[in-house]
Design an enzyme around this catalytic site. Structure first.
Site, short mmCIF file in Angstrom:
data_model
loop_
_atom_site.label_atom_id
_atom_site.label_comp_id
_atom_site.label_asym_id
_atom_site.label_seq_id
_atom_site.Cartn_x
_atom_site.Cartn_y
_atom_site.Cartn_z
N SER A 37 0.81 -1.22 0.00
CA SER A 37 0.00 0.00 0.00
C SER A 37 0.84 1.26 0.00
O SER A 37 1.98 1.28 0.48
CB SER A 37 -0.92 0.02 1.22
OG SER A 37 -1.74 -1.13 1.24
N1 SAH Z 1 -0.70 -4.69 3.81
C1 SAH Z 1 -0.16 -5.33 2.64
C2 SAH Z 1 -1.22 -5.32 1.55
C3 SAH Z 1 -1.02 -6.41 0.57
S1 SAH Z 1 -2.28 -6.46 -0.68
C4 SAH Z 1 1.07 -4.59 2.19
O1 SAH Z 1 1.11 -3.36 2.31
O2 SAH Z 1 2.00 -5.24 1.68
C5 SAH Z 1 -3.55 -7.41 0.12
C6 SAH Z 1 -3.19 -8.80 0.51
O3 SAH Z 1 -4.37 -9.42 1.00
C7 SAH Z 1 -2.67 -9.69 -0.62
O4 SAH Z 1 -1.43 -10.22 -0.26
C8 SAH Z 1 -3.74 -10.78 -0.74
O5 SAH Z 1 -3.21 -12.05 -1.09
C9 SAH Z 1 -4.32 -10.80 0.67
N2 SAH Z 1 -5.67 -11.36 0.80
C10 SAH Z 1 -6.73 -11.21 -0.01
N3 SAH Z 1 -7.80 -11.87 0.46
C11 SAH Z 1 -7.41 -12.45 1.64
C12 SAH Z 1 -8.07 -13.28 2.62
N4 SAH Z 1 -9.36 -13.64 2.52
N5 SAH Z 1 -7.35 -13.67 3.68
C13 SAH Z 1 -6.05 -13.33 3.83
N6 SAH Z 1 -5.37 -12.56 2.93
C14 SAH Z 1 -6.04 -12.13 1.85
#
Ligand code: SAH
Length: 220
Positions: free
Chosen positions: A63
């Protein structure tokens, strides 16, 4: 001697975070400390402190720093809080939470991302983080309730399962909307009356999909 990334990081916090009105000292200090570049591929290190999200593996994103700041400030963390995070991704937001809370429980659905995040968090000595691979829309029942819950992927609605895992006085921050654009929603459980749930809108945002039982269906 200050390394160049530390310099870029202090500039990032001044120009992108403080300048836009984030005042929580803990959040500002954590973002000045955590080496964001270590959570992305080395080829992107020169962009690590820019004002935008960046690609990580598996078509996911880390993000934008300002979004990390808004969400973390909204969680109103105290150092004894236990936090649940859904969507570990790179692990950067996880590290920020680990700086401010007692323990962080983070769930990631893609095992390869969880493994990579674990390695960086271990390298940086974040021993107060537990990571689990699975569908985070169910929450983490064995460790509930949590004083704070953060979802870092966009949801079609607020999963009831997560609201149920909020402690009295607990805060849940989650992007809710369509697959293209969402509003950042904050839910607060009453501390006197735990059945009282307040809902606020913190503004527009854009996240990758929350995929799971109480999220979106995966594309086939
Ligand atoms: N806070 C992280 C955001 C990553 S993007 C950062 O800044 O790096 C969002 C993430 O949520 C992805 O890695 C995706 O695989 C994960 N995600 C999506 N649906 C999910 C679920 N139901 N449970 C766990 N993770 C999930």
């Amino acid at each position: 001697m200050m390394d160049r990334y530390k310099k870029q990081r202090l500039r990032m916090v001044d120009s992108q975070i403080r300048a836009r009105g984030i005042i929580d000292e803990g959040v500002l200090r954590a973002m000045e400390k955590v080496p964001r570049h270590l959570f992305i591929d080395e080829g992107l290190w020169d962009q690590a402190y820019n004002d935008n999200p960046l690609p990580i593996d598996e078509r996911q994103t880390i993000s934008q720093p300002y979004i990390v700041a808004i969400m973390t400030e909204a969680l109103e963390l105290r150092d004894r809080d236990r936090v649940l995070e859904i969507g570990t991704g790179s692990g950067y937001q996880t590290a920020i939470l680990a700086e401010l809370a007692d323990r962080v429980y983070s769930i990631e659905r893609i095992a390869a991302l969880a493994t990579k995040a674990r390695k960086v968090l271990d390298f940086l000595n974040y021993y107060n983080v537990a990571i689990r691979v699975g569908d985070g829309t169910y929450g983490w029942r064995e460790e509930a309730p949590f004083e704070a819950i953060l979802v870092t992927a966009g949801a079609p609605h607020v999963p009831k399962t997560l609201v149920e895992q909020l402690a009295p006085g607990g805060r849940l921050v989650i992007p809710v909307g369509s697959r293209h654009t969402q509003d950042l929603v904050k839910m607060t459980r009453g501390s006197e009356d735990p059945s009282d749930i307040k809902r606020e809108n913190l503004g527009g945002c854009r996240f990758v999909d929350l995929i799971g039982e109480h999220g979106w269906e995966a594309y086939v």
